[in-house]
Structures are given as structure tokens and as C-alpha cells.
Design a protein around this motif. Sequence first.
Motif, PDB file in Angstrom:
ATOM      1  N   ILE A 145      37.166  93.202  27.866  1.00 39.99           N
ATOM      2  CA  ILE A 145      39.086  92.299  27.528  1.00 39.99           C
ATOM      3  C   ILE A 145      39.764  92.220  28.528  1.00 39.99           C
ATOM      4  CG2 ILE A 145      40.874  92.393  26.090  1.00 39.99           C
ATOM      5  CD1 ILE A 145      39.367  93.187  24.119  1.00 39.99           C
ATOM      6  N   ASN A 146      40.296  91.232  28.742  1.00 38.65           N
ATOM      7  CA  ASN A 146      41.202  91.152  30.374  1.00 38.65           C
ATOM      8  C   ASN A 146      42.226  90.924  29.989  1.00 38.65           C
ATOM      9  OD1 ASN A 146      39.447  91.557  32.078  1.00 38.65           O
ATOM     10  ND2 ASN A 146      38.601  88.727  31.533  1.00 38.65           N
ATOM     11  N   ASP A 147      43.095  90.025  29.647  1.00 38.79           N
ATOM     12  CA  ASP A 147      44.789  90.186  29.149  1.00 38.79           C
ATOM     13  C   ASP A 147      44.726  90.162  27.235  1.00 38.79           C
ATOM     14  OD1 ASP A 147      46.514  87.986  31.247  1.00 38.79           O
ATOM     15  OD2 ASP A 147      44.884  89.855  31.935  1.00 38.79           O
ATOM     16  N   MET A 148      45.353  91.073  27.330  1.00 39.41           N
ATOM     17  CA  MET A 148      45.902  90.703  26.428  1.00 39.41           C
ATOM     18  C   MET A 148      47.627  90.814  25.672  1.00 39.41           C
ATOM     19  SD  MET A 148      43.709  93.922  24.207  1.00 39.41           S
ATOM     20  CE  MET A 148      44.046  93.254  22.485  1.00 39.41           C
ATOM     21  N   GLY A 149      47.900  90.000  24.262  1.00 37.74           N
ATOM     22  CA  GLY A 149      49.468  89.118  24.114  1.00 37.74           C
ATOM     23  C   GLY A 149      49.027  88.524  23.261  1.00 37.74           C
ATOM     24  N   TRP A 150      50.793  88.869  23.063  1.00 40.80           N
ATOM     25  CA  TRP A 150      51.442  88.933  21.227  1.00 40.80           C
ATOM     26  C   TRP A 150      52.132  87.396  21.230  1.00 40.80           C
ATOM     27  CZ3 TRP A 150      50.428  90.885  16.826  1.00 40.80           C
ATOM     28  CH2 TRP A 150      49.829  91.906  16.566  1.00 40.80           C
ATOM     29  N   TYR A 151      52.368  86.542  20.623  1.00 40.24           N
ATOM     30  CA  TYR A 151      52.907  85.380  20.737  1.00 40.24           C
ATOM     31  C   TYR A 151      53.519  85.170  19.345  1.00 40.24           C
ATOM     32  CZ  TYR A 151      50.755  83.453  24.923  1.00 40.24           C
ATOM     33  OH  TYR A 151      49.929  83.403  26.266  1.00 40.24           O
ATOM     34  N   SER A 205      44.434  94.619  32.230  1.00 38.87           N
ATOM     35  CA  SER A 205      43.918  95.241  31.542  1.00 38.87           C
ATOM     36  C   SER A 205      43.903  96.634  32.443  1.00 38.87           C
ATOM     37  CB  SER A 205      41.773  95.006  31.940  1.00 38.87           C
ATOM     38  OG  SER A 205      42.492  94.502  32.980  1.00 38.87           O
ATOM     39  N   GLY A 206      44.852  96.404  33.432  1.00 34.66           N
ATOM     40  CA  GLY A 206      45.279  97.714  34.199  1.00 34.66           C
ATOM     41  C   GLY A 206      46.696  97.777  33.215  1.00 34.66           C
ATOM     42  N   SER A 207      47.557  97.607  32.283  1.00 32.71           N
ATOM     43  CA  SER A 207      48.430  98.229  31.875  1.00 32.71           C
ATOM     44  C   SER A 207      49.767  97.176  32.090  1.00 32.71           C
ATOM     45  CB  SER A 207      48.402  99.285  31.512  1.00 32.71           C
ATOM     46  OG  SER A 207      47.675  99.480  30.501  1.00 32.71           O
ATOM     47  N   SER A 208      49.270  96.464  33.477  1.00 35.32           N
ATOM     48  CA  SER A 208      50.600  95.326  33.986  1.00 35.32           C
ATOM     49  C   SER A 208      50.684  94.461  32.970  1.00 35.32           C
ATOM     50  CB  SER A 208      50.512  94.754  35.238  1.00 35.32           C
ATOM     51  OG  SER A 208      49.735  95.668  35.910  1.00 35.32           O
ATOM     52  N   ARG A 224      63.946  95.321  24.244  1.00 36.20           N
ATOM     53  CA  ARG A 224      63.777  95.626  23.173  1.00 36.20           C
ATOM     54  C   ARG A 224      62.296  95.955  22.850  1.00 36.20           C
ATOM     55  NH1 ARG A 224      65.290  92.125  19.108  1.00 36.20           N
ATOM     56  NH2 ARG A 224      64.896  89.850  20.782  1.00 36.20           N
ATOM     57  N   PHE A 225      61.634  95.217  23.587  1.00 40.78           N
ATOM     58  CA  PHE A 225      59.897  94.884  23.056  1.00 40.78           C
ATOM     59  C   PHE A 225      59.381  95.739  23.692  1.00 40.78           C
ATOM     60  CE2 PHE A 225      60.213  91.306  19.696  1.00 40.78           C
ATOM     61  CZ  PHE A 225      61.199  91.487  18.805  1.00 40.78           C
ATOM     62  N   THR A 226      57.666  96.337  22.973  1.00 42.39           N
ATOM     63  CA  THR A 226      57.158  96.664  24.450  1.00 42.39           C
ATOM     64  C   THR A 226      55.741  96.886  23.658  1.00 42.39           C
ATOM     65  OG1 THR A 226      58.508  98.967  24.645  1.00 42.39           O
ATOM     66  CG2 THR A 226      56.309  99.079  25.472  1.00 42.39           C
ATOM     67  N   ILE A 227      55.168  96.238  24.634  1.00 41.89           N
ATOM     68  CA  ILE A 227      53.638  95.905  24.769  1.00 41.89           C
ATOM     69  C   ILE A 227      52.604  97.162  25.378  1.00 41.89           C
ATOM     70  CG2 ILE A 227      53.225  94.744  26.574  1.00 41.89           C
ATOM     71  CD1 ILE A 227      51.157  93.028  25.009  1.00 41.89           C
ATOM     72  N   SER A 228      51.764  97.314  24.506  1.00 35.95           N
ATOM     73  CA  SER A 228      50.892  99.346  25.136  1.00 35.95           C
ATOM     74  C   SER A 228      49.337  98.090  24.796  1.00 35.95           C
ATOM     75  CB  SER A 228      51.431 100.061  24.901  1.00 35.95           C
ATOM     76  OG  SER A 228      51.582 100.160  23.784  1.00 35.95           O
ATOM     77  N   ARG A 229      48.242  99.241  25.044  1.00 30.02           N
ATOM     78  CA  ARG A 229      46.792  98.395  24.842  1.00 30.02           C
ATOM     79  C   ARG A 229      46.642 100.206  25.293  1.00 30.02           C
ATOM     80  NH1 ARG A 229      44.855  94.050  28.730  1.00 30.02           N
ATOM     81  NH2 ARG A 229      42.544  94.891  27.605  1.00 30.02           N
ATOM     82  N   ASP A 230      45.214 100.367  24.080  1.00 34.33           N
ATOM     83  CA  ASP A 230      44.290 100.935  24.396  1.00 34.33           C
ATOM     84  C   ASP A 230      43.145  99.930  24.483  1.00 34.33           C
ATOM     85  OD1 ASP A 230      42.808 103.434  23.699  1.00 34.33           O
ATOM     86  OD2 ASP A 230      43.856 104.228  22.047  1.00 34.33           O
TER      87      ASP A 230
END
Length: 121
Positions: free
Chosen positions: A31-37, A53-56, A66-72
Motif C-alpha cells: 500500500i502506497n499512499d493512504m488518505g481520508w476524504y 508509506s513512509g509516514s509523510s 486539529r486532525f492527525t493521520i497515522s498508519r500501521d
Amino acid sequence: QVQLVESGGGLVQAGGSLRLSCAASGSILRINDMGWYRQAPGKQRELVATITSGSSTNYADSVKGRFTISRDNAKNTVYLQMNSLKPEDTAVYYCNAQVVTYGRWLQTEYWGQGTQVTVSS
């Protein structure tokens, strides 16, 4: 095929917090980029936040601070921690992932089914 399953939406008062989760499953190689819309009634879908994928990370100006995106990456899961929620954050939130699958070997974009977030004033 790949499925994205979102959870964590709901009703919250202004100033409150919610945490959205989106788990990807299927024949995933990478999985490369992930996101929320998000999409509010009568409006176009808009970017909320993305993470590589490198958490940028990248955020819409309206949610910065206010919002924070993260991934496992081990769980193929992306999160969106939403704090200090405002009524204007009310929308259906969609998870997005750029996935390379076994067999196809090409990056394909996938979307979740959406989860409703409602912020009352």
C-alpha cells in the motif's frame, strides 16, 4: 480484490473527538499512499489528509492542528484522530488507498464505503 472497511464515525458535540479507522484487506502486495476524504451534503468530496508509506503527511488547511493521520503498515490500517471538532466537519468520511495487488502488479485506487461523522453545535 481489495476491501477497505471504515469504522469509528458517529455523533459528537462540538469540541469533542472521534477516531476513525480504515482496515485494508485482500491480495495486497503493497500500500502506497493512504488518505481520508470527506463529502458534506451538497458539496464535492474534498481531501482531509494523506499519508505516504513512509509516514509523510499532508493536511487540508481547515483541519491542520486539529486532525492527525497515522498508519500501521503491519495491519494495513490508517487512522484519523479528530480533535476540537466543529459543526462544519460534519460529513461522510471516506478512506482511500493506493494499492499494488498480487497478480495485477499495478497501483490501483480503492475507496471505503464511508462513515458518517456528525458534529452538533
